[in-house]
Design a protein around this motif. Structure first.
Motif, PDB file in Angstrom:
ATOM      1  N   SER A  31       0.847  -1.191   0.000  1.00  0.00           N
ATOM      2  CA  SER A  31       0.000   0.000   0.000  1.00  0.00           C
ATOM      3  C   SER A  31       0.882   1.241   0.000  1.00  0.00           C
ATOM      4  CB  SER A  31      -0.928   0.005   1.224  1.00  0.00           C
ATOM      5  OG  SER A  31      -0.160   0.031   2.419  1.00  0.00           O
ATOM      6  N   MET A  32       0.252   2.386  -0.147  1.00  0.00           N
ATOM      7  CA  MET A  32       0.986   3.642  -0.103  1.00  0.00           C
ATOM      8  C   MET A  32       0.969   4.213   1.305  1.00  0.00           C
ATOM      9  SD  MET A  32       1.999   3.617  -3.148  1.00  0.00           S
ATOM     10  CE  MET A  32       2.892   5.185  -3.128  1.00  0.00           C
ATOM     11  N   GLY A  33       2.062   4.874   1.666  1.00  0.00           N
ATOM     12  CA  GLY A  33       2.175   5.477   2.987  1.00  0.00           C
ATOM     13  C   GLY A  33       2.284   6.987   2.909  1.00  0.00           C
ATOM     14  N   VAL A  34       2.976   7.561   3.868  1.00  0.00           N
ATOM     15  CA  VAL A  34       3.068   9.014   4.013  1.00  0.00           C
ATOM     16  C   VAL A  34       3.726   9.653   2.792  1.00  0.00           C
ATOM     17  CG1 VAL A  34       4.118  10.872   5.354  1.00  0.00           C
ATOM     18  CG2 VAL A  34       3.139   8.904   6.525  1.00  0.00           C
ATOM     19  N   VAL A  35       3.159  10.768   2.355  1.00  0.00           N
ATOM     20  CA  VAL A  35       3.782  11.610   1.344  1.00  0.00           C
ATOM     21  C   VAL A  35       4.379  12.821   2.050  1.00  0.00           C
ATOM     22  CG1 VAL A  35       3.388  13.125  -0.640  1.00  0.00           C
ATOM     23  CG2 VAL A  35       2.283  10.875  -0.536  1.00  0.00           C
ATOM     24  N   GLU A  36       5.653  13.059   1.808  1.00  0.00           N
ATOM     25  CA  GLU A  36       6.340  14.201   2.416  1.00  0.00           C
ATOM     26  C   GLU A  36       6.407  15.352   1.427  1.00  0.00           C
ATOM     27  OE1 GLU A  36      10.918  14.867   3.483  1.00  0.00           O
ATOM     28  OE2 GLU A  36       9.911  13.489   4.890  1.00  0.00           O
ATOM     29  N   LEU A  37       6.031  16.546   1.895  1.00  0.00           N
ATOM     30  CA  LEU A  37       6.059  17.743   1.069  1.00  0.00           C
ATOM     31  C   LEU A  37       7.005  18.766   1.685  1.00  0.00           C
ATOM     32  CD1 LEU A  37       2.229  18.259   0.377  1.00  0.00           C
ATOM     33  CD2 LEU A  37       3.916  17.180  -1.126  1.00  0.00           C
ATOM     34  N   ASN A  38       7.911  19.297   0.886  1.00  0.00           N
ATOM     35  CA  ASN A  38       8.773  20.392   1.303  1.00  0.00           C
ATOM     36  C   ASN A  38       8.071  21.706   0.998  1.00  0.00           C
ATOM     37  OD1 ASN A  38      10.868  18.648   2.089  1.00  0.00           O
ATOM     38  ND2 ASN A  38      11.656  18.558  -0.002  1.00  0.00           N
ATOM     39  N   VAL A  39       7.881  22.550   2.012  1.00  0.00           N
ATOM     40  CA  VAL A  39       7.079  23.756   1.841  1.00  0.00           C
ATOM     41  C   VAL A  39       7.833  24.984   2.329  1.00  0.00           C
ATOM     42  CG1 VAL A  39       4.932  22.443   2.094  1.00  0.00           C
ATOM     43  CG2 VAL A  39       5.962  23.527   4.106  1.00  0.00           C
ATOM     44  N   HIS A  40       7.407  26.134   1.843  1.00  0.00           N
ATOM     45  CA  HIS A  40       7.956  27.409   2.298  1.00  0.00           C
ATOM     46  C   HIS A  40       7.244  27.900   3.548  1.00  0.00           C
ATOM     47  CE1 HIS A  40      10.717  28.570  -0.978  1.00  0.00           C
ATOM     48  NE2 HIS A  40       9.927  27.845  -1.746  1.00  0.00           N
TER      49      HIS A  40
ATOM     50  N   TYR B 149       0.274   1.885 -12.169  1.00  0.00           N
ATOM     51  CA  TYR B 149       0.916   0.714 -11.576  1.00  0.00           C
ATOM     52  C   TYR B 149       0.214   0.340 -10.265  1.00  0.00           C
ATOM     53  CZ  TYR B 149       4.651   3.273 -14.081  1.00  0.00           C
ATOM     54  OH  TYR B 149       5.380   4.014 -14.981  1.00  0.00           O
ATOM     55  N   ALA B 150       0.204  -0.971  -9.967  1.00  0.00           N
ATOM     56  CA  ALA B 150      -0.430  -1.397  -8.716  1.00  0.00           C
ATOM     57  C   ALA B 150       0.060  -2.772  -8.306  1.00  0.00           C
ATOM     58  CB  ALA B 150      -1.953  -1.402  -8.864  1.00  0.00           C
ATOM     59  N   ALA B 151      -0.296  -3.141  -7.096  1.00  0.00           N
ATOM     60  CA  ALA B 151      -0.115  -4.497  -6.575  1.00  0.00           C
ATOM     61  C   ALA B 151      -1.454  -4.964  -6.031  1.00  0.00           C
ATOM     62  CB  ALA B 151       0.946  -4.516  -5.477  1.00  0.00           C
ATOM     63  N   GLY B 152      -1.629  -6.271  -5.935  1.00  0.00           N
ATOM     64  CA  GLY B 152      -2.822  -6.819  -5.318  1.00  0.00           C
ATOM     65  C   GLY B 152      -4.115  -6.576  -6.072  1.00  0.00           C
ATOM     66  N   GLY B 153      -4.042  -6.300  -7.381  1.00  0.00           N
ATOM     67  CA  GLY B 153      -5.253  -6.109  -8.161  1.00  0.00           C
ATOM     68  C   GLY B 153      -5.938  -4.780  -7.967  1.00  0.00           C
ATOM     69  N   TYR B 154      -5.239  -3.798  -7.365  1.00  0.00           N
ATOM     70  CA  TYR B 154      -5.828  -2.463  -7.227  1.00  0.00           C
ATOM     71  C   TYR B 154      -5.760  -1.758  -8.583  1.00  0.00           C
ATOM     72  CZ  TYR B 154      -7.089   1.897  -4.888  1.00  0.00           C
ATOM     73  OH  TYR B 154      -7.743   3.038  -4.493  1.00  0.00           O
ATOM     74  N   HIS B 155      -6.586  -0.705  -8.773  1.00  0.00           N
ATOM     75  CA  HIS B 155      -6.543  -0.020 -10.080  1.00  0.00           C
ATOM     76  C   HIS B 155      -5.228   0.732 -10.261  1.00  0.00           C
ATOM     77  CE1 HIS B 155      -7.849   3.695  -8.003  1.00  0.00           C
ATOM     78  NE2 HIS B 155      -8.915   3.037  -7.558  1.00  0.00           N
ATOM     79  N   HIS B 156      -4.754   1.454  -9.255  1.00  0.00           N
ATOM     80  CA  HIS B 156      -3.381   1.973  -9.283  1.00  0.00           C
ATOM     81  C   HIS B 156      -2.978   2.529  -7.920  1.00  0.00           C
ATOM     82  CE1 HIS B 156      -5.508   5.765 -10.203  1.00  0.00           C
ATOM     83  NE2 HIS B 156      -4.390   6.449 -10.031  1.00  0.00           N
ATOM     84  N   HIS B 157      -1.779   2.158  -7.524  1.00  0.00           N
ATOM     85  CA  HIS B 157      -1.126   2.744  -6.355  1.00  0.00           C
ATOM     86  C   HIS B 157      -0.222   3.901  -6.769  1.00  0.00           C
ATOM     87  CE1 HIS B 157      -1.907  -1.317  -4.441  1.00  0.00           C
ATOM     88  NE2 HIS B 157      -2.331  -0.486  -3.511  1.00  0.00           N
ATOM     89  N   LEU B 158       0.264   3.829  -7.991  1.00  0.00           N
ATOM     90  CA  LEU B 158       1.154   4.853  -8.538  1.00  0.00           C
ATOM     91  C   LEU B 158       0.759   5.159  -9.976  1.00  0.00           C
ATOM     92  CD1 LEU B 158       4.688   3.813  -7.246  1.00  0.00           C
ATOM     93  CD2 LEU B 158       3.844   6.166  -7.238  1.00  0.00           C
ATOM     94  N   ALA B 159       1.068   6.371 -10.406  1.00  0.00           N
ATOM     95  CA  ALA B 159       0.908   6.729 -11.811  1.00  0.00           C
ATOM     96  C   ALA B 159       2.054   7.650 -12.193  1.00  0.00           C
ATOM     97  CB  ALA B 159      -0.431   7.405 -12.054  1.00  0.00           C
TER      98      ALA B 159
END
Length: 335
Positions: A65-74, A259-269
């Motif tokens: 699965s997907m986890g935390v997305v880190e964003l660098n911000v001002h 792209y995906a794993a486990g038959g999901y429609h997409h975890h990544l694009a």
């Protein structure tokens, strides 16, 4: 293929359980959105004769699965306020120059101090959007009402993708955000190992009207459903995200791979709609890192083996490993 521009019709919108003053405000906000219009960030997968109706197998475990997305911000306080007050995420932990937000689990990590440009230019590699998945339509509808009330100018568009219903926003520093709910897997259509994803018009007013006052099966939860990236070359993206990391390619279209794993429609694009030919990232603002969660050390071992075979460097730790894609996007593999 790029999706058509949406048409928003306010019509006779009724919200029976909301005070009249708030209904008037909400309808007014939606009317403003209708006048402004928006961008639908979606594609239609390529059409092929149907010879198989199963999802393609991935080298990654089905429970990936997907986890935390880190964003660098001002401006950390400003960006945090958007995700906390408008989107409705809670600040789960905070320290000087950093804040982690989510609901029942962390979704975003905001890190201040970036010296790059605010947001990313259209032509550079980086984040297209992070996508938060809600458990049901009622939960998502309540969030949409909140954003429409507090930050209506952030709305970018909406679309029915056949596998999901999605709404798109930009945070105060130009980071793309998708908020969506999946349709039941029994309704997903697979042809030749690809899931069929469309981009039909989705009226936000009608969605809110239909679902706002319905019961929610799971309040207070959400997860990072998928992450969509801008890249410079789709063949390189396939080689890294599918062949090296181990995702299956689940759909493809003009300028995009899913792209995906486990038959999901997409975890990544990944897409090259605006970033075709882009080289390594130079702007440190925006995407800091994306996280892919795997169930055990064996999965990390297999990823490490594939990265080594493909000539990609990585750093191993007690909690997983970290690497970079060909454009310098940081990827964390986490247990």
């Amino acid at each position: 293929m790029r999706a058509p521009r949406p048409v928003f019709g306010v019509g006779m919108v009724v919200f029976p359980k909301y005070p009249r003053t708030r209904v008037i405000l909400l309808v007014s906000v939606i009317a403003v959105l209708a006048a402004v219009g928006g961008i639908v960030w979606g594609v239609v997968s390529s059409s092929r004769p149907s010879t198989g109706a199963a999802a393609p197998p991935a080298a990654l475990p089905d429970s990936t699965s997907m986890g935390v997305v880190e964003l660098n911000v001002h401006d950390l306080p400003k960006v945090r306020a958007f995700y906390e007050n408008a989107v409705g995420l809670a600040v789960l932990s905070e320290s000087e120059g950093e804040a982690e937000l989510g609901l029942d689990s962390p979704l975003l990590r905001l890190v201040s101090g970036s010296d790059g440009e605010t947001g990313s230019t259209l032509s550079e590699a980086g984040l297209y959007h992070s996508a938060i998945l809600y458990p049901d339509e009622a939960s998502l509808a309540r969030v949409l009402v909140n954003i429409a009330t507090i930050a209506p100018e952030t709305f970018q568009g909406s679309a029915d993708h056949a596998v999901s219903q999605a709404f798109y926003f930009l945070d105060p520093e130009g980071n793309g955000l998708e908020l969506y709910v999946d349709r039941p897997r029994s309704e997903w259509v697979w042809e030749d190992g690809e899931v069929q994803m469309g981009s039909e018009l989705l009226d936000p007013a009608a969605f809110i009207q239909e679902h706002l006052n319905t019961e929610s099966d799971d309040t207070g939860s959400a997860n990072m459903g998928h992450v969509h990236l801008k890249v410079g070359d789709l063949d390189e993206a396939r080689a890294f995200y599918s062949e090296a990391l181990g995702f299956a390619v689940t759909a493809q279209s003009d300028g995009a791979l899913f792209y995906a794993a486990g038959g999901y429609h997409h975890h990544l694009a990944t897409n090259t709609w605006q970033s075709d030919g882009a080289g390594a990232r130079e702007n440190s603002t925006g995407l800091g890192a994306l996280t892919i969660a795997v169930p055990d050390e064996e999965a990390v071992d297999r990823i490490a083996e594939r990265l080594e075979a493909a000539g990609h460097s990585y750093e191993r730790s007690s909690t997983g490993l970290s690497t970079e894609d060909p454009w310098g996007n940081s990827v964390n593999i986490s247990l």
